[in-house]
Design an enzyme around this catalytic site. Sequence first.
Site, short mmCIF file in Angstrom:
data_model
loop_
_atom_site.label_atom_id
_atom_site.label_comp_id
_atom_site.label_asym_id
_atom_site.label_seq_id
_atom_site.Cartn_x
_atom_site.Cartn_y
_atom_site.Cartn_z
N LYS A 1 41.43 29.66 61.15
CA LYS A 1 41.67 30.08 59.64
C LYS A 1 42.75 29.24 59.01
O LYS A 1 43.06 28.76 58.03
CB LYS A 1 42.31 31.69 59.86
CG LYS A 1 41.24 32.77 59.93
CD LYS A 1 39.95 32.63 59.32
CE LYS A 1 40.28 33.40 57.83
NZ LYS A 1 38.50 33.23 57.22
N TYR B 1 40.63 31.78 66.77
CA TYR B 1 40.26 32.46 65.26
C TYR B 1 41.46 32.24 64.39
O TYR B 1 41.13 31.76 63.05
CB TYR B 1 40.08 34.12 65.44
CG TYR B 1 40.34 34.66 63.79
CD1 TYR B 1 38.96 34.50 63.22
CD2 TYR B 1 41.22 35.59 63.58
CE1 TYR B 1 39.04 35.06 61.74
CE2 TYR B 1 41.21 36.02 62.36
CZ TYR B 1 40.38 35.96 61.42
OH TYR B 1 40.31 36.37 60.39
N ALA C 1 28.19 39.52 51.32
CA ALA C 1 27.23 41.03 51.96
C ALA C 1 27.96 41.71 53.02
O ALA C 1 27.52 42.61 53.42
CB ALA C 1 25.92 40.50 52.52
#
Length: 381
Positions: A190, A186, A11
């Site tokens: 990842k 971050y 979404a």
Amino acid sequence: MGKRVLVTGGAGFIGSHTVDELIEQGHTVRVYDNLNPQVHGEGADKPDYLNPDAEFVKGDVRDRDHLYKSIKDIDLIIHDAAEVGVGQSMYSVDQYISTNVQGTGVLWDILVNEKHCIEKVLVASSMSLYGEGNYECVEHGKISPKPRSDSQLAQGQWAMLCTQCGSPVSPIPTDEEKDLDCTSVYAQSKKDQEVYSLMIGRAHNIPTVACRYFNCYGPRQSLNNPYTGAAAIFCSAIKNNMPPLIYEDGNQRRDFIHVKDLVRGKLLLLDEPKADYDIFNIGTGIPSSILELAETLIQLCGKPFRPDVIYKFRNGDIRDCYADISKINKLGFQPQYSLIEGLKNLIDWSDGQKAVSKIKDAHEKLLDKGLVLETQPVSSK
């Protein structure tokens, strides 16, 4: 023949465009998304832009039982669900590690230990895990330098320097073989997603591909989230008659890819057996400066001001990195949007959207956490 595809984070910005293209190709799609309030707003229902032909399941990737129910009858998984943003990751540490690393761990624990029909997994990775990109020194050739030191940055000396002779170096395309040198929570999260996914996929013979997204922008990127991509952050500020805030001197370079191009690249990898168990950059291969990005958006919006270049350094940021896309080129990928065409598309879409610029709030938060380095610039190079 169409497949049954689960898109985690479907979404969201990139996920929803992925859903559209999958359905256009004849696949049956299930979206699994927690509707993060920072992206979708407090108490949000599924966004109006979400394809009505997609099944929507609200859920968190860390919820094992709920996620498993959404996987049992699926053929392919595109794992886009993640917390995104370099700056915020440096103080919302548990949030990023929990969602990105633990959430990916839950997904793979299901695939290893439960019955399922999964034929392939596509994992969204990031250019951020490279740290600094590749550079070239006139005298010493290709180099992959470490991040700039605080002492260099404190003097406002922004340019990357050769590790051997100390001369300024020029950025060159960054290929998938470059050593990884994460400079933010971050980026490390990842990297962990990517490493675990490829490792476990190989061990259990589940074809897996890691897609290293470069700086993606376009319609549906949140205009209210100050930790999303630079194009959307700048667009939101400009729509509120605020000059975009830019760290360093603005001449740091990135690779900005329109979301439609990025989705075409990733779905090519989903369909291509030659991509299995491998890593691919998805970018344009064209560097653009942050200052160029901001000035182009201001011009396209017809505003009279200039960007607010503050000559300060944000912890976790790098100087230059843009993609070597020769590897995915060989499989048939070629980006179609120029930067100006893509930014016009972003602005056209933004005209019908509410934009609340929180860029100054985000900057104040970083200052409060000691994550912005004060400098005395001696050069604007």
